[in-house]
Design an enzyme around this catalytic site. Sequence first.
Site: not given
Ligand code: ADP
Ligand code: ADP
Length: 454
Positions: A203, A292, A338
């Site tokens: 997107i 979580r 953050r």
């Molecule tokens: P939130 O959506 O709550 O902001 P984040 O995606 O930033 O969550 O992750 C929260 C914390 O957990 C961060 O410290 C991130 O590095 C860790 N984390 C989340 N998912 C994973 C993963 N699959 N592997 C390693 N670290 C993860």
């Molecule tokens: P994670 O598990 O690492 O948090 P997400 O699927 O939640 O992964 O995606 C993390 C970020 O990556 C989103 O907040 C967005 O910025 C970007 N993203 C994920 N999917 C898309 C997409 N299909 N198009 C554009 N940006 C994306």
Amino acid sequence: MFKKILVANRGEIAVRVIRACKELGIPTVAVYSEGDAESLHKKLADESVCIGPAQSAKSYLVIDNIINAAQQTGADAIHPGYGYLSENSEFARTCEQNDLVFIGPSAQTIDDSGDKINAKRLMRAAGVPLIPSSEGGVNTVEDAISVACEIGFPVMIKASGGGGGRGIRICEDEASLREEFPVARSEARIACGNDEVFVEKCIVKPRHIEFQILADQHGNTIHLGERECSVQRRFQKLIEEAPSTALTPQLRTEMGRAAVAAAEAVNYCNAGTVEFLLDQDKNFYFIEINSRIQVEHPVTEMVTGLDLIKEQIRIAAGGALDYTYEDLPTRGWAIECRINAENPDFNFMPSPGTLTTFHAPSGFGVRMDTHLYQGYALPIYYDSMIAKLITFGPTREAAIQTMRRALDELDVSPLKTTKSLHREIMDDDEFIRGKIHTGYILKFVPEEEDDDED
Ligand code: ADP
Ligand code: ADP
Ligand code: MG
């Protein structure tokens, strides 16, 4: 209610959970690594147990050590925080097998939502809007190309087991897809222990809008409104706010309804988050469920007046949700920055050290969640997030103004932090007007090479 809660985490979230338990009158057990012997969560808990060496893989991630600590101290429930074992279904299952209440959703829900491909399948059946993507996992570059040609470039390669922005690659064309596909797979294997990837339409300049969900054991599922988390670097959130400038009451109602349907589709119980992307035409699409508590939960707390950690504990103990979002006197605006111990002028290089000075901003409209204290030596082993600075006020403008003065007050010398970047953003005209999207940060931070830091 529980007799004693063990907190299976460290840092600010362990401190946050211990504080909630104290207010509920529930004794706490901290677990800590040898690298965290001087940590605040250990100092604040009623009891503490060392669970291994500094490396997380030998301490905070060792299920047996944590279960043993709970048994040894007579805890009857475990709060996993975020990160670490919080989305590990084996951990949730092991707790259950040992008569320990896991304060979070069931192992089955964690499995259903943790795998992005599987989650999308369940969401499709529930009628939640999805981003066009491959049907399931994609095993070869040729398959990836044929999917991409069908849905149209640009596309994203995403790890099915990804999290924290790991295993995501944007591909503008066939050549970059050829190049990135093997890289994404190997990153997925290393970061998530599972190299399954899928291809999703990218997107363009979306906003990240997520909904806080609460669900109890009596069949009630509610949402608590949205958080906007579009200010991100490398797919990781830097600034979050509630509410979002992009939502109208009608869109909020529609997205809230979809979020509740998404949670129900995985039989959600406890607190969780349904993440969406909102495109420039205000169409929304599900991206994932985080099973979580999230880092950015405080902004929802500030505008709803609810303590989400206490709600998690109450729900896990069998309590019922007797209110809905509409019943809550939601008010004002909250923003979270953050604060990471990283040098934004030097490619966000980690900046560990010992705090010679620690001044936490305070005063009207300010909250800081942190595990820092004066004299604390920051261990090198863990996440660089050292504090969450949250401000709130009657309007977004007021919350931004309070954030400016709060950032100015924050002093964590001699650490280099993301404070200066946040301060710049608070003065940026586009941010002030709410004109943000997930690529917004690039105007401050040049796009770097994908040199994997870890
Ligand atoms: P939130 O959506 O709550 O902001 P984040 O995606 O930033 O969550 O992750 C929260 C914390 O957990 C961060 O410290 C991130 O590095 C860790 N984390 C989340 N998912 C994973 C993963 N699959 N592997 C390693 N670290 C993860
Ligand atoms: P994670 O598990 O690492 O948090 P997400 O699927 O939640 O992964 O995606 C993390 C970020 O990556 C989103 O907040 C967005 O910025 C970007 N993203 C994920 N999917 C898309 C997409 N299909 N198009 C554009 N940006 C994306
Ligand atoms: Mg996410």
